[in-house]
Motif scaffolding. Structure first.
Motif: not given
Ligand code: HDE
Length: 689
Positions: A347-353
């Motif tokens: 994952f990345s830190n994309d706050p939606l993800l």
């Protein structure tokens, strides 16, 4: 994995429920039944007895056949197939799947609409879900994406608000499967970050011609991690082999009446006849240093990465070649979780993800009722799996031995001590020590780098062709015309001014409203270079492959000519459908011909192009039948090719068809025209804003 439908359930060796050829009807417990027509009564006309356990079991099971539908993406269509690696990327990821060209794994895909409930129609204006289960040798990897590369919101905490706003309104319970209502636009107009996605949702991309003709996107930035522990950011892309294509809005509306199952039927029929839909799988990859230099944040899911900046590199293909055996057991019980990754994908830190990472597990427990949902055949991995998790509702595995804890030393006593973690091959979370993240504080905060809400919305709008821009303006006028709260319309117009002044003016004119005062955005939009890759029309693939052409005939039509046109169309890769006022068999020149579709039940919205093979008498007679007139006039206003012989002229005139390059004779010019649509015709048939 699936079993033949001729087999029925019975209890087998070891207590496992398995299938065997069985022609005897039994209860769920295997007791043979003597009568499946009558319940047990006290006398011929007396009451039914409580003792009738056969009736009780059957009705009890029936009463509980439904499970809660998905809160979003409730209406879906599934298909099985395979994924094949066309380019190995071991330098980017340690995932075994991508280690060698030619590697394959089975997949199950579920396409869906988002807002409508399970029984809604297939063709609303909506985002489409594109969720893929890769059953790999290192576990199941789920890429749970959409057919648009961005999303409405930046932070998971807004998702329940977004979905409440778009779903039927709380007090009245309507509208179903529609964003054209007050609460959606009320919310959206207060959320400037949604404007980019609003452009996509109001574009033709929200009106797919077929699920076989949609693109797919992982949306968020993910990571690939290689054997040395090096991380590379990645965006995932699916591209349909048949080209991405949309319908007109008016067409989509009429399709939902003519065939609410239009997309699922189309997918099912294509696979059933061996016309397997195919997508290429591509990646855009980049590193932290590149990301840090962009004018947007790659962790912001309302932004895409223009392909002009980073081209999509194709590394695989997916073919869907098998329909589900059972919609409930497979498509409905399929549980997707963005947390199902494999070593080498992270994952990345994309706050939606990040919010999605815990949400989906909760959903599966609430929908499927048990923590053991992973044991359902559609969800189970095909690679070996073993751990010490035990019991729970509807446990169907039968773990053997005493080892249900770890560490243990049962091996030393000659017993099976169970599985152990593998430090070398097992999954390790990438150690993300990027200084931009600053994990030293706990903050409820939105990063500054997420503040530009309009630049990419503007880029998307300006990347469209003239007709596509008109469609976006028309969609906004349509949706806002359904909004009764005038201040919401006014506020939306103000937001649109930040996207594009011309667009805002067109929508204001279309609503006959004054243009609202512009609102100063947190971040002034910039003019990015338009991207051709964002326009369906610029990417259009002129092919008849996978399309459907209707041939309208009636008494006196020429059988030999029909057959020769039919084979020319089929040679070009399309399917044909013979349509006539009656289906059973019509006297034509050269014999009797049965139709596959009755005219009144097969409007031209269900077809990509139409051929009219009619005698003058038949065409004159059909001028008195509105289904025939609509058949032709709809094909015309939906910008489709119409091939015709001389005899069809009266019907063309009655339907208001004006000759242009899409109106052809029934020779090779029709085969060429049928593979296209004719947007140049639009201004003469539709007053777009
Ligand atoms: Fe989903 N989403 N979602 N979503 N989503 C679900 O999971 C959720 C989001 C997507 O065919 C649910 O099993 C939250 C983005 C697809 O079964 C639920 C947030 C994207 C599907 C859920 C999002 C998606 C779902 C409902 C914001 C595109 C259908 C039933 C943080 C990248 C999968 C279920 C299928 C399904 C939650 C945002 C795609 C409720 C909380 C962004 C394709 O768990």
């Amino acid at each position: 994995m699936s079993k033949s439908s001729k087999e029925s359930a019975s209890v087998g060796k070891g207590g496992e429920l398995h299938q065997r050829a069985n022609t005897v009807l039994t209860t769920n417990h295997g007791m043979p039944l003597s009568d499946n027509q009558n319940s047990l009564r006290a006398g011929e006309r007396g009451p039914t007895l409580l003792e009738d356990f056969v009736l009780r079991e059957k009705i009890f099971h029936f009463d509980h056949e439904r499970i809660p539908e998905r809160i979003v993406h409730a209406r879906g269509s599934g298909a099985h197939g395979y994924f094949e690696v066309t380019k190995a990327i071991p330098g980017l990821t340690k995932a075994a799947l991508f280690s060698k060209k030619g590697n394959q794994c089975p997949v199950f895909v579920r396409f869906s609409t988002v807002a409508g409930s399970k029984g809604s129609k297939d063709t609303p204006r909506d985002v489409r879900g594109f969720a893929v289960k890769f059953y790999t040798e290192e576990g199941n990897w789920y890429l749970v994406g959409n057919n648009m590369p961005v999303f409405f919101i930046q932070d998971a905490i807004k998702f329940p608000d977004l979905i409440h706003a778009v779903k039927p309104e709380a007090d009245r319970g309507f509208p179903q499967a529609a964003s054209a209502h007050d609460t959606f636009w009320d919310f959206i107009s207060l959320m400037p970050e949604a404007m980019h996605m609003v452009m996509w949702a109001m574009s033709d991309v929200a009106l797919p011609r077929s699920l076989r003709m949609i693109e797919g996107f992982g949306v968020h930035t993910f990571r690939l991690v290689n054997a040395e522990g090096k991380s590379t950011f990645v965006k995932f892309h699916w591209r349909p082999k048949l080209g991405a294509q949309a319908t007109c809005w008016d067409e989509a509306v009429k399709i939902s009446g003519a065939d609410p199952d239009y997309h699922r039927r189309d997918l099912w029929e294509a696979i059933a006849k061996g016309d397997f839909p195919e997508w290429s799988f591509g990646i855009q990859t980049f590193d932290e240093a590149w990301a840090a230099k962009q004018p947007y944040d790659v962790l912001d899911p309302t932004k895409l990465i223009p392909e002009e900046d980073i081209p999509v590199e194709v590394i695989g293909r997916m073919v869907l070649d098998r329909n589900p055996d059972n919609v409930f057991a497979e498509t409905e019980q399929a549980a997707f979780l963005p947390t199902n990754i494999i070593p080498g994908v992270e994952f990345s830190n994309d706050p939606l993800l990040q919010g999605r990472l815990f949400s989906y597990l909760d959903t599966q427990k609430s929908r499927l009722g048990t923590t053991n949902f992973h044991q359902l055949p559609i969800n189970a991995p095909i690679c070996p799996m073993a751990n010490f998790q035990r019991d729970g509702m509807m446990q169907t595995a039968i773990p053997k031995g005493r080892a249900n804890y770890e560490p243990n030393s049962l091996n030393e006593a000659g017993e099976y001590g169970g599985p152990r973690a593998q430090p070398d091959r097992g999954f390790r979370t990438f150690a993300d020590n990027n200084e931009r993240n600053d994990p030293t504080e706990k903050l409820r905060i939105r990063a500054e780098s997420f503040a530009d809400h309009f630049t990419q919305a503007r880029m998307f709008y300006r990347s469209q062709t003239v007709p596509e821009q008109a469609h976006i303006a028309a969609a906004l006028v349509f949706e806002l015309s359904k909004v009764q709260l005038v201040h919401v319309r006014t506020r939306t117009l103000a937001q649109l001014r930040n996207v594009d002044e011309d667009l805002a003016q067109r929508v204001a004119d279309g609503l006959a409203m004054p243009l609202s005062k512009a609102e100063t955005p947190a971040f002034s939009p910039q003019d990015m270079k338009p991207s051709d890759k964002l326009s369906l029309m610029k990417k259009f693939v002129p092919t008849l492959e996978g399309r459907k052409v209707g041939i309208l005939f009636d008494e006196g039509s020429d059988l030999a000519e029909i057959n020769s046109l039919k084979s020319a169309i089929e040679k070009a890769g399309a399917t044909t459908m013979l349509i006539a006022p009656k289906v059973g068999g019509i006297k034509v020149k050269g014999g009797t011909l049965a139709a596959e579709g009755q005219l009144a039940g097969t409007p031209s919205v269900l077809l990509d192009a139409v051929a009219l093979m009619l005698t003058k008498d038949a065409a004159t007679k059909l001028c008195g039948e509105s289904a025939a007139v609509d058949f032709v006039s709809d094909a015309f206003v939906h910008l489709k090719a119409i091939g015709h012989d001389e005899g069809a002229q009266p019907l063309l005139e009655k339907a208001g068809v004006v000759p242009d390059e899409g109106i052809t004779s029934l020779d090779s010019s029709f085969i060429k025209a049928a593979a296209r649509r004719f947007p140049a015709r639009e201004p003469s048939v539709r007053m777009l804003p």
